[in-house]
Motif scaffolding. Structure first.
Motif, PDB file in Angstrom:
ATOM      1  N   ARG A 226      -3.869   6.290   2.617  1.00  0.00           N
ATOM      2  CA  ARG A 226      -4.438   5.713   1.402  1.00  0.00           C
ATOM      3  C   ARG A 226      -5.780   6.357   1.083  1.00  0.00           C
ATOM      4  O   ARG A 226      -6.633   6.487   1.960  1.00  0.00           O
ATOM      5  CB  ARG A 226      -4.621   4.202   1.565  1.00  0.00           C
TER       6      ARG A 226
ATOM      7  N   HIS B 184       2.476   1.550  -3.394  1.00  0.00           N
ATOM      8  CA  HIS B 184       1.501   1.351  -4.471  1.00  0.00           C
ATOM      9  C   HIS B 184       2.016   0.294  -5.439  1.00  0.00           C
ATOM     10  O   HIS B 184       2.094   0.497  -6.662  1.00  0.00           O
ATOM     11  CB  HIS B 184       1.204   2.666  -5.201  1.00  0.00           C
TER      12      HIS B 184
ATOM     13  N   VAL C 168       0.833  -1.199   0.000  1.00  0.00           N
ATOM     14  CA  VAL C 168       0.000   0.000   0.000  1.00  0.00           C
ATOM     15  C   VAL C 168       0.870   1.252   0.000  1.00  0.00           C
ATOM     16  O   VAL C 168       0.593   2.233  -0.707  1.00  0.00           O
ATOM     17  CB  VAL C 168      -0.951  -0.011   1.215  1.00  0.00           C
TER      18      VAL C 168
END
Length: 254
Positions: free
Chosen positions: A160, A82, A79
């Protein structure tokens, strides 16, 4: 004709210890009459399915805990950078959002709301305290208190964006999923281990509703489940240690 000798009844030998006798220092606690500890350690006994006083929830083994920790670390790393796993997660999420009526997905998502999950855990804690399992109730409450202390910093760190709100940040991990898992599993451990499947279903329904409604990415939910697993494992170990210390303090020669 010689008579066949009759078998004599076994005579009680004085000073011989029976396996267990009554009269333990704590009511209802059997112990050896000669003061020696029983063959089965009390701390090693598995809890009964009804969560009676003195029982503790099952504790996951080290491989399971290590796997959950590694999975959480890998997903968090993906995360943050990415990576390909995060990009796949986004494609899957976009194909799932609004595939069911919104009122159903919102209803499922609400199972992870604090106004729904916390009263369930509070009732279970009150029941456990009434049954004499105050340590277990305390650790369940501390586990729930640990959820925002762990989830909020992770949200701030990862930043996020959301599936339907790309301008907003702080969606990883899912707080609703962690709240549901810790509350429902904690309540099941306090009331009856037979309720564990119910807790699993409620947690799964919560996470599914969050994904289908577009409130969270699938990895947000998965990471929260891993985090909840670790929190519940620590809580279970603390409960088991408290129960072992209590049993040790209550046992002893008469």
């Amino acid at each position: 004709m010689r008579e066949t000798p009759r078998a004599e009844l076994p005579q009680h030998r004085p000073h011989r210890a029976f396996a267990h006798t009554t009269g333990a220092s704590c009511p209802g606690t059997p112990h050896r009459s000669d003061g020696r500890p029983p063959h089965t350690p009390r701390g090693a006994r598995q809890p009964d399915p009804f969560g009676r006083p003195g029982t503790t929830p099952p504790v996951p083994g080290r491989p399971a805990l290590f796997s959950a920790l590694v999975a959480l670390a890998v997903v968090t790393w993906q995360v943050l950078v990415h990576g390909p796993l995060a990009r796949l997660d986004e494609r899957v999420s976009r194909s799932l959002v609004d595939t069911v009526p919104r009122h159903l997905s919102e209803l499922a998502s609400d199972l992870g709301d604090m106004t729904v999950a916390l009263p369930v855990l509070a009732c279970a804690m009150a029941y456990a305290a009434w049954r004499g399992r105050r340590a277990a109730a305390l650790h369940a409450g501390l586990a729930m208190a640990a959820v925002p202390l762990l989830v909020v910093p992770l949200k701030e760190w990862t930043a996020r964006p959301g599936p339907l709100e790309p301008w907003a940040q702080g969606y990883y991990p899912s707080g609703h999923t962690a709240t549901a898992a810790v509350a429902y599993f904690g309540a099941a451990f306090l009331v009856s281990n037979r309720l564990v499947p119910v807790a699993a279903v409620l947690s799964a329904v919560t996470g599914t509703g969050l994904v289908l409604r577009g409130f969270h990415w699938p990895l947000d939910v998965f990471a929260s489940l891993c985090l909840s697993f670790l929190v519940l494992a620590v809580s279970s170990r603390c409960t088991r240690r408290s129960s072992s210390r209590t049993a040790t303090g209550c046992s002893g020669p008469s």
